[in-house]
Design a protein around this motif. Sequence first.
Motif, PDB file in Angstrom:
ATOM      1  N   ILE A  81       0.837  -1.202   0.000  1.00 27.67           N
ATOM      2  CA  ILE A  81       0.000   0.000   0.000  1.00 27.67           C
ATOM      3  C   ILE A  81       0.871   1.252   0.000  1.00 27.67           C
ATOM      4  O   ILE A  81       0.591   2.221  -0.708  1.00 27.67           O
ATOM      5  CB  ILE A  81      -0.946  -0.004   1.219  1.00 27.67           C
ATOM      6  N   LYS A  82       1.960   1.231   0.757  1.00 27.04           N
ATOM      7  CA  LYS A  82       2.838   2.401   0.844  1.00 27.04           C
ATOM      8  C   LYS A  82       3.459   2.762  -0.504  1.00 27.04           C
ATOM      9  O   LYS A  82       3.774   3.921  -0.745  1.00 27.04           O
ATOM     10  CB  LYS A  82       3.935   2.171   1.885  1.00 27.04           C
ATOM     11  N   LYS A  83       3.616   1.780  -1.389  1.00 30.35           N
ATOM     12  CA  LYS A  83       4.175   2.059  -2.716  1.00 30.35           C
ATOM     13  C   LYS A  83       3.278   2.994  -3.520  1.00 30.35           C
ATOM     14  O   LYS A  83       3.741   3.653  -4.441  1.00 30.35           O
ATOM     15  CB  LYS A  83       4.365   0.755  -3.492  1.00 30.35           C
ATOM     16  N   GLU A  84       1.997   3.038  -3.191  1.00 29.44           N
ATOM     17  CA  GLU A  84       1.043   3.870  -3.924  1.00 29.44           C
ATOM     18  C   GLU A  84       0.978   5.301  -3.398  1.00 29.44           C
ATOM     19  O   GLU A  84       0.366   6.156  -4.033  1.00 29.44           O
ATOM     20  CB  GLU A  84      -0.350   3.247  -3.873  1.00 29.44           C
ATOM     21  N   LEU A  85       1.577   5.567  -2.252  1.00 28.42           N
ATOM     22  CA  LEU A  85       1.526   6.906  -1.669  1.00 28.42           C
ATOM     23  C   LEU A  85       2.392   7.871  -2.469  1.00 28.42           C
ATOM     24  O   LEU A  85       3.500   7.536  -2.863  1.00 28.42           O
ATOM     25  CB  LEU A  85       1.990   6.892  -0.219  1.00 28.42           C
ATOM     26  N   LEU A  86       1.885   9.074  -2.679  1.00 28.73           N
ATOM     27  CA  LEU A  86       2.619  10.101  -3.403  1.00 28.73           C
ATOM     28  C   LEU A  86       3.254  11.116  -2.454  1.00 28.73           C
ATOM     29  O   LEU A  86       3.640  12.204  -2.864  1.00 28.73           O
ATOM     30  CB  LEU A  86       1.669  10.819  -4.376  1.00 28.73           C
ATOM     31  N   PHE A  87       3.358  10.744  -1.194  1.00 34.98           N
ATOM     32  CA  PHE A  87       3.933  11.609  -0.165  1.00 34.98           C
ATOM     33  C   PHE A  87       4.481  10.722   0.932  1.00 34.98           C
ATOM     34  O   PHE A  87       4.238   9.519   0.944  1.00 34.98           O
ATOM     35  CB  PHE A  87       2.876  12.569   0.396  1.00 34.98           C
ATOM     36  N   LYS A  88       5.237  11.333   1.846  1.00 34.12           N
ATOM     37  CA  LYS A  88       5.794  10.579   2.965  1.00 34.12           C
ATOM     38  C   LYS A  88       5.757  11.459   4.212  1.00 34.12           C
ATOM     39  O   LYS A  88       5.446  12.655   4.130  1.00 34.12           O
ATOM     40  CB  LYS A  88       7.217  10.119   2.664  1.00 34.12           C
ATOM     41  N   GLU A  89       6.057  10.856   5.341  1.00 29.64           N
ATOM     42  CA  GLU A  89       6.102  11.627   6.583  1.00 29.64           C
ATOM     43  C   GLU A  89       7.157  12.718   6.456  1.00 29.64           C
ATOM     44  O   GLU A  89       8.234  12.495   5.918  1.00 29.64           O
ATOM     45  CB  GLU A  89       6.411  10.704   7.763  1.00 29.64           C
ATOM     46  N   GLY A  90       6.809  13.914   6.925  1.00 31.25           N
ATOM     47  CA  GLY A  90       7.707  15.054   6.824  1.00 31.25           C
ATOM     48  C   GLY A  90       7.416  15.957   5.636  1.00 31.25           C
ATOM     49  O   GLY A  90       7.885  17.085   5.588  1.00 31.25           O
ATOM     50  N   ASP A  91       6.642  15.450   4.642  1.00 30.55           N
ATOM     51  CA  ASP A  91       6.261  16.280   3.502  1.00 30.55           C
ATOM     52  C   ASP A  91       5.177  17.269   3.900  1.00 30.55           C
ATOM     53  O   ASP A  91       4.459  17.069   4.882  1.00 30.55           O
ATOM     54  CB  ASP A  91       5.725  15.418   2.348  1.00 30.55           C
ATOM     55  N   VAL A  92       5.046  18.304   3.119  1.00 28.68           N
ATOM     56  CA  VAL A  92       3.971  19.268   3.316  1.00 28.68           C
ATOM     57  C   VAL A  92       2.702  18.678   2.697  1.00 28.68           C
ATOM     58  O   VAL A  92       2.730  18.130   1.598  1.00 28.68           O
ATOM     59  CB  VAL A  92       4.318  20.625   2.661  1.00 28.68           C
TER      60      VAL A  92
END
Length: 182
Positions: A81-92
């Motif tokens: 599921i994380k591979k589909e995220l377009l952001f990560k922790e710490g991003d705006v």
Amino acid sequence: MIEFKEKNFKFNYRRLRHLISSGLIVSILFLANFALADSELDGKVIRKIEMGVDPIFMNDADGLIYDLANDLKAGTKISTIKKELLFKEGDVYDQFRVDETMRNLRALAFLREIRLKTVVEGDYVDLYFQVQDVWTLYPILGFSSGGGTKNSEIGIQEGNLFGYGKRLEMRSVERDSRQNYE
């Protein structure tokens, strides 16, 4: 009725009153308010992203068969599921990227009921994703005949192999008395 005739532009006050009375403009303002509410999160820093995967059959489906199906099916991995995220922790936080991520997750055939909960604390936002697995193991059966030929096939198809989102298909095909394995 007042009309402005410049470059084929006509303005009709009666039509405007009708639109207002029909609620169209009120609806547009109502939806615009939701768009502004979402943009309140823009600019905040994503502090935490958590994910959960629900089994195929939830607690309301009691029974041995449902429990067995949940036990046999490998659940989708959080890393898939994380591979589909377009952001990560710490991003705006960016609403567009969140919307695109939700579309990406909905496009995965092995997931359903994708939910997102956002929690705001000061300048930070926490994102909680919850998804539900679907059954992805299907039999392949086929038989046809005509024109003096017989064709048949048998096999299985798995659409979320070991929870990694990979597809595997194995089949035995017989066409015109020739056996093929694919």
